[in-house]
Design an enzyme around this catalytic site. Structure first.
Site, PDB file in Angstrom:
ATOM      1  N   TYR A 208     -38.386 -31.380 -54.856  1.00 20.48           N
ATOM      2  CA  TYR A 208     -37.693 -31.342 -53.563  1.00 20.48           C
ATOM      3  C   TYR A 208     -38.316 -30.291 -52.652  1.00 20.48           C
ATOM      4  CZ  TYR A 208     -34.082 -30.091 -50.166  1.00 20.48           C
ATOM      5  OH  TYR A 208     -33.414 -29.791 -49.008  1.00 20.48           O
TER       6      TYR A 208
ATOM      7  N   SER B  74     -35.992 -26.364 -45.189  1.00 18.20           N
ATOM      8  CA  SER B  74     -35.079 -25.795 -46.181  1.00 18.20           C
ATOM      9  C   SER B  74     -35.617 -24.481 -46.730  1.00 18.20           C
ATOM     10  CB  SER B  74     -34.894 -26.791 -47.327  1.00 18.20           C
ATOM     11  OG  SER B  74     -34.274 -26.186 -48.435  1.00 18.20           O
TER      12      SER B  74
END
Length: 227
Positions: free
Chosen positions: A95, A70
């Site tokens: 995250y 990501s």
């Protein structure tokens, strides 16, 4: 044959029935806010379950693993993601930290176990099939849902924060190439359009395409952990 499994169930796959050539690792807990509220969930699902994946790969002699990373690993480093900046990582959320640790673990374990491993850092992916009810799919779905419901759009910060939006077909092409090309082994690649688009531009474009008269308000609000 395509086998879809939850990472928690990876060791339950019957090897007498399937011969697995490679693994495409797309599984993850996602969401900046949720990760701050429940870090244990993200550490268990994103990191510890990836360890199980490598145990499974080693046991079953699987030679190729692809990992969907990501853009969140970059954090807020005020640089545009590029090949030269792959190592400038300052994630701002639990995250983002777990995605970065997954990258490091997958590339390291790949070399140790002689498994071809590739990580692709997806930017903001959009396209057909995208959920309009899931807030973690990004502002395109959030703004679209609000416009379709006749609700005004509340833009955080100053609206000039930018994102790279990449179409799903391009992401699929990049993923297939990462699996097929030996030159990609043990490397990290960015997958994006290469074009920065501001959040305000996104809101105005969607409003125009939907032929909507909803109002766009720049509130100056912000969320901790947003890049």
């Amino acid at each position: 044959k395509f086998i879809k499994k939850d990472l928690k169930e990876i060791n339950k796959i019957n090897q007498k029935k399937y011969k697995i050539k490679f693994i495409v690792h797309l599984a993850a807990q996602a969401g900046v806010r949720l990760s701050q509220d429940n870090p244990e969930l993200f550490i268990n699902d994103n990191i510890l379950n990836t360890v199980k994946l490598f145990e499974f790969a080693k046991k079953n002699n699987i030679k190729d693993i692809f990992y969907a990373s990501s853009s969140s690993v970059y954090g807020n480093c005020n640089i545009y993601p590029s090949k030269e900046n792959l190592n400038i990582n300052k994630p701002l959320s639990i995250y983002g930290i777990t995605k970065q640790q997954q990258e490091q673990m997958i590339l390291l374990m790949g070399k140790i176990l002689n498994i071809s491993a590739v990580a692709l850092r997806y930017q903001n992916v959009y396209g057909p099939g995208q959920s309009l009810s899931n807030p973690y799919t990004g502002i395109l779905s959030i703004f679209s849902t609000r416009i379709l419901n006749g609700n005004d759009i509340d833009i955080y910060e100053d609206g000039a924060e930018s994102r790279d939006f990449v179409f799903i077909d391009d992401v699929v092409d990049a993923t297939v190439l990462a699996l097929e090309k030996k030159e990609a082994n043990h490397q990290i690649f960015n997958v994006g359009s290469g074009v920065a688009t501001t959040v305000l531009q996104v809101a105005n474009t969607l409003k125009s395409l939907y032929n909507s008269d909803v109002k766009i308000k720049i509130s100056g609000k912000y969320r901790l952990g947003d890049i």
